[in-house]
Design an enzyme around this catalytic site. Sequence first.
Site: not given
Length: 214
Positions: A5-7, A9-10, A133, A146
Amino acid sequence: VVVFGASSGIGRLTALEMAKRGAKICTVARSVEGLKSLVEEIEAGGGEAFYVEADAADFNQVKAAAEKCVERYGRIDTWIHSAAAFLFSSVENTEPEEYKRLIEVNLLGQIYGAKAALPFMKERGGALIHVTSVEAWRTAPFQSAYGASKHGVQGFLQVLRVELAHQEIPVSVTEILPAAINTPIYEKGRNKMPFKMRPVPPIYHPQIVTDAII
């Protein structure tokens, strides 16, 4: 270090910060464009990285990402999983296939990440870091899919942590539970409500999450 999930944001900020500290980075996401620019930025700063395109909802793709990291760097020390999908909708207006997709990405994706990384970490040891989250504890209205997915990850990680401890496997299991963070998720997520998505304030900079991960 694998950052799933590196593309943006965090995940993106975490990959950059880890690279600055000398880690070799395997960046993973669905957005090749985002991954390419991330690798270029890491390399421009003197770091070492490459990218793998993969969908968190597909175990074979997640497993292949782990294998490619080991093939390139010889091992995995840390697996950071921050890939997530977001939907803003009432329960009544959330379709079954929408629930299915969020559960596949947000819950099964986290499970797949742990299962893909563990075989390479069991002997030498390492760290599994799962970004969930605050909604793993308390879900906000219009975010049922979510929130349900994040609750599920927390339950999975509780079991995984105890099993690894019982077997004396030297792999730590950490759950990071951000509150409202200023990331593109509110722009990229699907909104089925008649008003703009906004996080519950206060809204924090993603750097505080990255600092916790590091």
